[in-house]
Design a protein around this motif. Sequence first.
Motif, PDB file in Angstrom:
ATOM      1  N   CYS A  72      13.023 -20.533   4.739  1.00 14.99           N
ATOM      2  CA  CYS A  72      12.696 -19.305   4.012  1.00 14.99           C
ATOM      3  C   CYS A  72      13.730 -18.243   4.376  1.00 14.99           C
ATOM      4  CB  CYS A  72      11.292 -18.866   4.413  1.00 14.99           C
ATOM      5  SG  CYS A  72      10.758 -17.250   3.834  1.00 14.99           S
ATOM      6  N   SER A  73      14.078 -17.386   3.431  1.00 10.60           N
ATOM      7  CA  SER A  73      15.105 -16.373   3.679  1.00 10.60           C
ATOM      8  C   SER A  73      14.539 -14.973   3.856  1.00 10.60           C
ATOM      9  CB  SER A  73      16.115 -16.363   2.522  1.00 10.60           C
ATOM     10  OG  SER A  73      15.463 -16.099   1.292  1.00 10.60           O
ATOM     11  N   GLY A  74      13.252 -14.784   3.576  1.00 11.04           N
ATOM     12  CA  GLY A  74      12.647 -13.468   3.709  1.00 11.04           C
ATOM     13  C   GLY A  74      11.326 -13.405   2.977  1.00 11.04           C
ATOM     14  N   LEU A  75      10.629 -12.298   3.168  1.00  8.95           N
ATOM     15  CA  LEU A  75       9.337 -12.103   2.513  1.00  8.95           C
ATOM     16  C   LEU A  75       9.226 -10.677   1.986  1.00  8.95           C
ATOM     17  CD1 LEU A  75       8.665 -13.836   5.434  1.00  8.95           C
ATOM     18  CD2 LEU A  75       6.631 -14.268   4.038  1.00  8.95           C
ATOM     19  N   MET A  76       8.530 -10.548   0.848  1.00 10.29           N
ATOM     20  CA  MET A  76       8.247  -9.249   0.250  1.00 10.29           C
ATOM     21  C   MET A  76       6.743  -9.156   0.002  1.00 10.29           C
ATOM     22  SD  MET A  76      11.318  -8.957  -2.568  1.00 10.29           S
ATOM     23  CE  MET A  76      10.868 -10.473  -3.439  1.00 10.29           C
ATOM     24  N   PHE A  77       6.177  -8.009   0.312  1.00 13.08           N
ATOM     25  CA  PHE A  77       4.752  -7.795   0.110  1.00 13.08           C
ATOM     26  C   PHE A  77       4.537  -6.618  -0.830  1.00 13.08           C
ATOM     27  CE2 PHE A  77       4.970 -10.080   4.068  1.00 13.08           C
ATOM     28  CZ  PHE A  77       3.872 -10.929   4.039  1.00 13.08           C
ATOM     29  N   GLY A  78       3.618  -6.787  -1.780  1.00 16.67           N
ATOM     30  CA  GLY A  78       3.287  -5.721  -2.696  1.00 16.67           C
ATOM     31  C   GLY A  78       2.383  -4.680  -2.061  1.00 16.67           C
ATOM     32  N   ARG A  79       2.285  -3.543  -2.715  1.00 19.66           N
ATOM     33  CA  ARG A  79       1.334  -2.515  -2.294  1.00 19.66           C
ATOM     34  C   ARG A  79      -0.088  -3.072  -2.373  1.00 19.66           C
ATOM     35  NH1 ARG A  79       4.962   0.490  -5.704  1.00 19.66           N
ATOM     36  NH2 ARG A  79       3.706  -0.220  -7.465  1.00 19.66           N
ATOM     37  N   SER A  80      -0.987  -2.549  -1.522  1.00 22.60           N
ATOM     38  CA  SER A  80      -2.367  -3.021  -1.548  1.00 22.60           C
ATOM     39  C   SER A  80      -3.319  -1.927  -1.101  1.00 22.60           C
ATOM     40  CB  SER A  80      -2.544  -4.238  -0.640  1.00 22.60           C
ATOM     41  OG  SER A  80      -3.900  -4.616  -0.552  1.00 22.60           O
ATOM     42  N   ALA A  81      -4.441  -1.815  -1.823  1.00 22.47           N
ATOM     43  CA  ALA A  81      -5.505  -0.894  -1.419  1.00 22.47           C
ATOM     44  C   ALA A  81      -6.412  -1.519  -0.368  1.00 22.47           C
ATOM     45  CB  ALA A  81      -6.325  -0.498  -2.643  1.00 22.47           C
ATOM     46  N   ALA A  82      -6.215  -2.819  -0.079  1.00 21.34           N
ATOM     47  CA  ALA A  82      -7.082  -3.530   0.872  1.00 21.34           C
ATOM     48  C   ALA A  82      -6.573  -3.439   2.304  1.00 21.34           C
ATOM     49  CB  ALA A  82      -7.189  -4.999   0.459  1.00 21.34           C
ATOM     50  N   ASN A  83      -5.391  -2.891   2.495  1.00 18.23           N
ATOM     51  CA  ASN A  83      -4.747  -2.900   3.818  1.00 18.23           C
ATOM     52  C   ASN A  83      -5.286  -1.822   4.752  1.00 18.23           C
ATOM     53  OD1 ASN A  83      -3.120  -5.038   3.084  1.00 18.23           O
ATOM     54  ND2 ASN A  83      -1.407  -3.744   2.452  1.00 18.23           N
ATOM     55  N   ARG A  84      -6.594  -1.867   5.002  1.00 19.37           N
ATOM     56  CA  ARG A  84      -7.197  -0.874   5.908  1.00 19.37           C
ATOM     57  C   ARG A  84      -7.206  -1.405   7.335  1.00 19.37           C
ATOM     58  NH1 ARG A  84     -10.019  -0.737   1.176  1.00 19.37           N
ATOM     59  NH2 ARG A  84     -11.450  -2.368   1.893  1.00 19.37           N
ATOM     60  N   PRO A  85      -6.889  -0.572   8.322  1.00 19.15           N
ATOM     61  CA  PRO A  85      -6.848  -1.036   9.713  1.00 19.15           C
ATOM     62  C   PRO A  85      -8.194  -1.591  10.170  1.00 19.15           C
ATOM     63  CG  PRO A  85      -5.838   1.134   9.502  1.00 19.15           C
ATOM     64  CD  PRO A  85      -6.527   0.853   8.200  1.00 19.15           C
ATOM     65  N   MET A  86      -8.148  -2.523  11.108  1.00 20.72           N
ATOM     66  CA  MET A  86      -9.355  -3.080  11.708  1.00 20.72           C
ATOM     67  C   MET A  86      -9.197  -3.068  13.224  1.00 20.72           C
ATOM     68  SD  MET A  86     -11.212  -6.784  11.082  1.00 20.72           S
ATOM     69  CE  MET A  86     -11.756  -6.287   9.444  1.00 20.72           C
ATOM     70  N   ASP A  87     -10.007  -2.299  13.899  1.00 25.44           N
ATOM     71  CA  ASP A  87      -9.951  -2.187  15.351  1.00 25.44           C
ATOM     72  C   ASP A  87      -8.542  -1.812  15.819  1.00 25.44           C
ATOM     73  OD1 ASP A  87     -11.011  -2.254  17.928  1.00 25.44           O
ATOM     74  OD2 ASP A  87     -10.555  -4.389  18.190  1.00 25.44           O
ATOM     75  N   GLY A  88      -7.916  -0.910  15.061  1.00 28.11           N
ATOM     76  CA  GLY A  88      -6.571  -0.468  15.404  1.00 28.11           C
ATOM     77  C   GLY A  88      -5.472  -1.397  14.960  1.00 28.11           C
ATOM     78  N   TYR A  89      -5.825  -2.525  14.350  1.00 25.28           N
ATOM     79  CA  TYR A  89      -4.850  -3.520  13.891  1.00 25.28           C
ATOM     80  C   TYR A  89      -4.488  -3.197  12.445  1.00 25.28           C
ATOM     81  CZ  TYR A  89      -2.922  -8.268  13.186  1.00 25.28           C
ATOM     82  OH  TYR A  89      -2.116  -9.359  12.934  1.00 25.28           O
TER      83      TYR A  89
END
Length: 338
Positions: A266-283
């Motif tokens: 693999c040469s790299g990764l791209m991630f789209g915007r997301s409304a689900a990306n809320r922190p969990m226990d500081g993670y």
Amino acid sequence: MIRYPELEAGAVIGVTAPSSGVGEELRELLELAVGRLQKRGYGVVCGPTAWTQEKAKSAPAAVRAAEFNKMMADESIGLVMPPWGGELLIEILEQVDFSKMKCKWILGYSDISVLLLAVTLKTGIATAHGTNFIDLRGEQTDPTTAMWDKVLSTPSGGSVIQHSSQQYQLEWGGGEPSPHVFNLTEATSWKTVGNQAITMHGRLLGGCIDVIRHLIGTPYGEVRHFQQHYIHNEPILWYLENCELSVTDLRRSLVQMKLAGWFEHCSGLMFGRSAANRPMDGYTVEDVYQELADELGLPVAYDIDCGHLPPQVTLVNGAFAEVAVGEGKGTLTQYFRA
């Protein structure tokens, strides 16, 4: 080798619902989209599944698969475009006839990305991850979304350039009605792990991680076979978007993909915007991206124009891509080479 369809002017668009259809209460949205595309010179043929929805699907799996197979075999149809995504597309895969598909575009995202990825992995036919049919119902189309037909009209051997959007939509509903359908209010910023400018090259593969992860270990998710038999062992540049996964479920899914060998060569990764990306226990999701970059030793870009916070660039599974990200901006060049 990869085979690229080519969308011709005035082509007929086949609208079928291999996942969710449009129920009676939302029928007007589909009618508007049909009218808009017809005014632009396209023919539009809607299958019966496009107009129905019951028990989280447009129709039983056999009915959905048969309609999709018919449109893919019909030489008069130049593009198959579902009305939108859904939940249970994976049910139809066993009944999809991959052997009789004509080389034509399939365009969509969300649950449709299960079908897009499976078709490209099994047949070497390029598929397009981008806008759905319903979202083309507006009086106008924003510049990022509007690139869908230019991308799909690119001839085999040609190339096409897209740029990051100026603004994106933060959430569904609310706000003033927009002639573009989307309410583009937030400044777009493509980011990278390490906050450094990066360039990535490779063959594009990807989709909505919520659903394409379920192809792992099935005959429809054989990434190694695809790499060896269709793309001359070139590296893969993954694009992924998260619709509803918690950050911990996202992390589990990425580890599963890694363990299944999907990130080998693999040469790299791209991630789209997301409304689900809320922190969990500081993670946080930034922690997820950093861990992945460290483990794989690869560049990672995120908050790109892909997924459920529109607009979206049109990403072609199987195409060779050059991606440059820096100072909040991104440039995507896709080469339709075999």
